[in-house]
Design a protein around this motif. Structure first.
Motif, PDB file in Angstrom:
ATOM      1  N   ARG A 169       0.848  -1.324   0.067  1.00 32.70           N
ATOM      2  CA  ARG A 169      -0.045  -0.034  -0.153  1.00 32.70           C
ATOM      3  C   ARG A 169       0.938   1.245   0.074  1.00 32.70           C
ATOM      4  N   GLY A 170       2.136   1.171   0.137  1.00 26.26           N
ATOM      5  CA  GLY A 170       3.191   2.419   0.053  1.00 26.26           C
ATOM      6  C   GLY A 170       3.355   3.020   1.258  1.00 26.26           C
ATOM      7  N   ALA A 171       2.633   2.623   2.372  1.00 28.92           N
ATOM      8  CA  ALA A 171       2.693   3.126   3.697  1.00 28.92           C
ATOM      9  C   ALA A 171       4.072   2.792   4.446  1.00 28.92           C
ATOM     10  N   GLY A 172       4.776   1.845   3.848  1.00 29.21           N
ATOM     11  CA  GLY A 172       6.139   1.529   4.466  1.00 29.21           C
ATOM     12  C   GLY A 172       7.135   2.375   3.722  1.00 29.21           C
ATOM     13  N   THR A 173       6.992   3.045   2.986  1.00 28.84           N
ATOM     14  CA  THR A 173       8.215   3.957   2.422  1.00 28.84           C
ATOM     15  C   THR A 173       8.717   5.116   3.341  1.00 28.84           C
ATOM     16  N   ARG A 174      10.000   5.050   3.348  1.00 28.86           N
ATOM     17  CA  ARG A 174      10.524   5.947   4.331  1.00 28.86           C
ATOM     18  C   ARG A 174      11.636   6.826   3.894  1.00 28.86           C
ATOM     19  N   ARG A 175      11.877   8.100   3.962  1.00 28.17           N
ATOM     20  CA  ARG A 175      13.135   8.626   3.499  1.00 28.17           C
ATOM     21  C   ARG A 175      14.214   8.610   4.847  1.00 28.17           C
ATOM     22  N   VAL A 176      15.341   8.186   4.289  1.00 28.75           N
ATOM     23  CA  VAL A 176      16.389   7.775   5.230  1.00 28.75           C
ATOM     24  C   VAL A 176      17.414   8.665   5.144  1.00 28.75           C
ATOM     25  N   THR A 177      17.900   9.545   6.256  1.00 34.76           N
ATOM     26  CA  THR A 177      18.674  10.584   6.318  1.00 34.76           C
ATOM     27  C   THR A 177      20.145   9.905   6.421  1.00 34.76           C
ATOM     28  N   VAL A 178      21.036  10.201   5.595  1.00 36.19           N
ATOM     29  CA  VAL A 178      22.542   9.227   5.456  1.00 36.19           C
ATOM     30  C   VAL A 178      23.527  10.527   6.022  1.00 36.19           C
ATOM     31  N   THR A 179      24.111  10.304   7.125  1.00 35.42           N
ATOM     32  CA  THR A 179      25.421  11.357   7.462  1.00 35.42           C
ATOM     33  C   THR A 179      26.823  10.775   7.190  1.00 35.42           C
ATOM     34  N   VAL A 180      27.606  11.440   6.664  1.00 37.79           N
ATOM     35  CA  VAL A 180      29.089  10.760   6.233  1.00 37.79           C
ATOM     36  C   VAL A 180      29.633  11.381   7.177  1.00 37.79           C
ATOM     37  N   THR A 181      30.348  10.717   8.392  1.00 35.40           N
ATOM     38  CA  THR A 181      30.808  11.189   9.381  1.00 35.40           C
ATOM     39  C   THR A 181      32.373  11.369   9.433  1.00 35.40           C
ATOM     40  N   ASP A 182      33.177  10.764   8.546  1.00 40.00           N
ATOM     41  CA  ASP A 182      34.627  11.030   8.610  1.00 40.00           C
ATOM     42  C   ASP A 182      35.020  10.668   6.968  1.00 40.00           C
ATOM     43  N   PRO A 183      36.205  11.050   6.965  1.00 40.10           N
ATOM     44  CA  PRO A 183      36.915  10.928   5.306  1.00 40.10           C
ATOM     45  C   PRO A 183      36.997   9.505   5.001  1.00 40.10           C
ATOM     46  N   ALA A 184      36.855   8.380   6.011  1.00 40.43           N
ATOM     47  CA  ALA A 184      36.914   7.139   5.682  1.00 40.43           C
ATOM     48  C   ALA A 184      35.601   6.673   4.890  1.00 40.43           C
ATOM     49  N   GLY A 185      34.421   7.527   4.868  1.00 39.87           N
ATOM     50  CA  GLY A 185      33.318   7.128   4.577  1.00 39.87           C
ATOM     51  C   GLY A 185      32.361   6.388   5.536  1.00 39.87           C
ATOM     52  N   THR A 186      32.703   6.574   6.795  1.00 41.91           N
ATOM     53  CA  THR A 186      31.783   5.853   7.957  1.00 41.91           C
ATOM     54  C   THR A 186      30.405   6.543   7.720  1.00 41.91           C
ATOM     55  N   LEU A 187      29.311   5.777   7.701  1.00 45.76           N
ATOM     56  CA  LEU A 187      27.961   6.457   7.495  1.00 45.76           C
ATOM     57  C   LEU A 187      27.035   6.172   8.741  1.00 45.76           C
ATOM     58  N   ARG A 188      25.943   7.077   9.225  1.00 43.31           N
ATOM     59  CA  ARG A 188      25.212   6.876  10.311  1.00 43.31           C
ATOM     60  C   ARG A 188      23.865   7.211   9.590  1.00 43.31           C
ATOM     61  N   TYR A 189      22.824   6.276   9.833  1.00 47.46           N
ATOM     62  CA  TYR A 189      21.626   6.327   9.245  1.00 47.46           C
ATOM     63  C   TYR A 189      20.571   6.966  10.220  1.00 47.46           C
ATOM     64  N   GLY A 190      19.764   7.630   9.816  1.00 46.91           N
ATOM     65  CA  GLY A 190      18.313   8.084  10.555  1.00 46.91           C
ATOM     66  C   GLY A 190      17.340   7.768   9.707  1.00 46.91           C
ATOM     67  N   VAL A 191      16.163   7.014  10.281  1.00 44.62           N
ATOM     68  CA  VAL A 191      15.281   6.473   9.280  1.00 44.62           C
ATOM     69  C   VAL A 191      13.977   7.040   9.782  1.00 44.62           C
ATOM     70  N   GLY A 192      13.602   8.225   9.026  1.00 45.76           N
ATOM     71  CA  GLY A 192      12.284   9.120   9.041  1.00 45.76           C
ATOM     72  C   GLY A 192      11.986   9.243  10.450  1.00 45.76           C
TER      73      GLY A 192
END
Length: 211
Positions: A169-192
């Motif tokens: 039904r499309g209700a499960g779609t979420r925008r995820v914010t991706v933060t690049v934390t350092d030059p090595a490319g480590t990521l942090r995710y915030g889900v909606g």
């Protein structure tokens, strides 16, 4: 309430979301080729072109995108501890990566540190999908943008879209914010505004209501 989805911090050599192999590398430079000035007098600066070539040689093998050029300041003072910022220009429209170049000694040995990450949205999507599957134990379709190397400064964010494959039904779609934390490319995710919602059960009709 935000529920960040975090992956284990990758080692620089294996992090899937960034092909930057190391945030700090050392280039042993030939002093005779890099010192500006006369042959007999001690030089007060390093040769710009020689320094750029040496830095490009080191950085070129450690970034996924092809490095087409490196540019450093015109005057690079010679001496241990002297530090300048150079820029690695990447092929195509990928962008440019800032580099911190520091002299480790008085003999022209340089330490080169990457100040920006190079990430591929396709790799980020794969990494995020795996994190969501581990966390919620169901399938997701994730898109994070066009594939290909992208230069991102530490602390910068971009968004991905995660679609819960169990919800038609499309209700499960979420925008995820991706933060690049350092030059090595480590990521942090915030889900909606929290985790993807469970599909809602249909409401039962009230007693006495017409069908």
């Amino acid at each position: 309430m935000t529920r960040p989805v975090r992956r284990p911090r990758p080692t620089p050599a294996t992090g899937p979301a960034a092909r930057v192999v190391a945030a700090r590398v050392v280039a042993a430079l030939v002093v005779g080729a890099l010192l500006a000035g006369g042959c007999s007098d001690p030089a007060s600066t390093l040769d710009r072109e020689g320094t750029e070539r040496a830095v490009r040689r080191v950085v070129g093998g450690r970034i996924e995108a092809r490095v087409r050029d490196v540019r450093c300041p015109a005057d690079i003072a010679r001496g241990a501890g002297e530090r300048v910022t150079c820029v690695a220009l990447l092929a195509g429209d990928t962008g440019e990566v800032r580099l911190r170049v520091e002299q480790a000694d008085d003999d022209g040995t340089l330490e080169v540190a990457l100040l920006d990450a190079v990430v591929d949205p396709a790799d980020v999507a794969d990494d995020l999908r795996a994190a969501l599957v581990r966390t919620f134990e169901r399938g997701f379709t994730v898109t994070c943008g066009d594939p290909g190397p992208t230069v991102v400064r530490p602390g910068a964010t971009f968004t991905c879209e995660a679609v819960d494959e169990t919800d038609d039904r499309g209700a499960g779609t979420r925008r995820v914010t991706v933060t690049v934390t350092d030059p090595a490319g480590t990521l942090r995710y915030g889900v909606g505004d929290g985790a993807p919602e469970e599909p809602a059960e249909p409401e039962a009709p009230e007693e006495g209501s017409g069908g």
